[in-house]
Design an enzyme around this catalytic site. Structure first.
Site, PDB file in Angstrom:
ATOM      1  N   ARG A  88       0.993  -1.262   0.037  1.00  0.00           N
ATOM      2  CA  ARG A  88       0.273  -0.079   0.035  1.00  0.00           C
ATOM      3  C   ARG A  88       0.971   1.274   0.079  1.00  0.00           C
ATOM      4  NH1 ARG A  88      -2.663  -3.662   3.520  1.00  0.00           N
ATOM      5  NH2 ARG A  88      -4.795  -3.910   2.806  1.00  0.00           N
ATOM      6  N   ARG A 151     -12.750  -8.888   7.878  1.00  0.00           N
ATOM      7  CA  ARG A 151     -11.937 -10.049   7.403  1.00  0.00           C
ATOM      8  C   ARG A 151     -11.653 -11.145   8.468  1.00  0.00           C
ATOM      9  NH1 ARG A 151      -8.165  -6.327   3.408  1.00  0.00           N
ATOM     10  NH2 ARG A 151      -9.741  -6.771   1.333  1.00  0.00           N
TER      11      ARG A 151
END
Ligand SMILES: NC(=O)c1ccc[n+]([C@@H]2O[C@H](COP(=O)([O-])OP(=O)(O)OC[C@H]3O[C@@H](n4cnc5c(N)ncnc54)[C@H](O)[C@@H]3O)[C@@H](O)[C@H]2O)c1
Length: 308
Positions: A88, A151
């Protein structure tokens, strides 16, 4: 009066978030993108779904900010996404300029809005939006923990074959390799996860959560996850619109909380009509506390790269 929500970036995450809001029918939506026709086309498509959905909201797509004027909430999803092999943080130089420009436009047209940042690297992009907007800290925060916690919940519910409704998790820290799942707060039907699963199984799920974004990037080959990130962002919008006072893990500007000052990191926040109404300070173990501080230092490193 219905709320007005602008979603900047009509790509995968932005369109998913916008459509979730339209589907639930609690706010008018303005979709903004630099690509001509993209937000207009997606906006019209969503509007044409409203008779079937039975929701009475308006959706428009645009390439300018005039139509976004006086938005209550602006969600920033504009920016490039990861490709396989990228972290990222590799996105910082491209996305910082996009977030800066977008934020300037938002401030000009919606000076009283709440900004929810979604583009990556998330915590650094929050800091850029905060720095550029000069809004108070409770009105600029980011979506990461809602997704990361979701998640982790998914993996636990699959492992134990129990309803996701019964699984509670809490993931703090940065949205990246330094995220900090708080195992002591993970429960299934109120029972601590440590009483239900051996350590090696829990560790494997923690690792899968940390790599959750990369797992999907590697499967998709181009682009990154968007269904779960889109609805996670919409859940934050909903908490504000309905003044829910909902406790959600958000990337928030820390001003001494958790012994961290002047940097964004993921912490549990009470989200209501004013944005972040409270940062909840959990009692962390010394390991968790060190991991959260390490995570904040990683974000600080990116601030140097951005020159802020
Ligand atoms: N925080 C999270 O949990 C999370 C999860 C997934 C993705 N992301 C991030 O969200 C961002 C968007 O991901 P995506 O999958 O939707 O990407 P995407 O490429 O599908 O969409 C991005 C959109 O932004 C637009 N855009 C670029 N510059 C713009 C500008 N200056 N003004 C308006 N629009 C502009 C592009 O034209 C494109 O349509 C990425 O940075 C990605 O890493 C964050």
């Amino acid at each position: 009066m219905r709320s007005k929500v602008t979603v900047v970036g009509a790509g995968n995450v932005g369109a998913t978030c916008a459509f979730r809001i339209v589907e639930k029918g609690y706010a008018d939506v303005v979709l903004v993108d630099i690509v001509e026709g993209l937000p207009q086309g997606k906006g019209l498509d969503m509007l044409e779904a409203t008779p079937i959905l039975g929701t009475n909201v308006n959706v428009i797509g645009t390439n300018s900010y005039e139509e976004t004027a006086n938005s209550d909430i602006v969600v920033i999803t504009s920016g490039v996404a990861r490709k396989p092999g990228m972290s990222r943080d590799d996105l910082v130089v491209t996305n910082m300029k996009i977030v800066q420009g977008v934020t300037e436009n938002i401030v000009k047209h919606s000076p009283n809005c709440i900004i929810i940042v979604v583009c990556n690297p998330l915590d650094a992009m929050c800091q850029m939006a905060f720095h550029t907007s000069k809004f108070p800290k409770h009105r600029v925060f980011g979506q990461s923990g809602v997704l990361d916690s979701a998640r982790f919940r998914t993996f636990i519910s699959q492992e134990l074959n129990v309803s996701i409704e019964d699984v509670f998790t809490c993931v703090l820290g940065g949205h990246g390799d330094t995220m900090v799942p708080i195992i002591s707060l993970c429960t299934v039907g109120g029972v601590p996860i440590t009483q239900l699963l051996p350590k090696d199984k829990i560790d494997a799920m923690v690792q899968r959560t940390v790599n959750g974004g990369a797992e999907i990037v590697n499967l998709l080959k181009t682009g990154s996850a968007y269904y779960a990130p889109g609805v996670a962002s919409a859940q934050m919008v909903e908490a504000i619109v309905f003044d829910k006072k909902k406790i959600l893990p958000c990337s928030a500007y820390l001003d001494g909380e958790y012994g961290i000052k002047g940097v964004y990191a993921g912490v549990p926040c009470k989200i209501g009509k004013d944005g972040i109404e409270q940062i909840i300070e959990l009692k962390l173990s010394s390991e968790e506390d060190a991991a959260l501080k390490k995570s904040a230092e990683a974000v600080r490193g990116l601030l140097k790269v951005m020159g802020i």
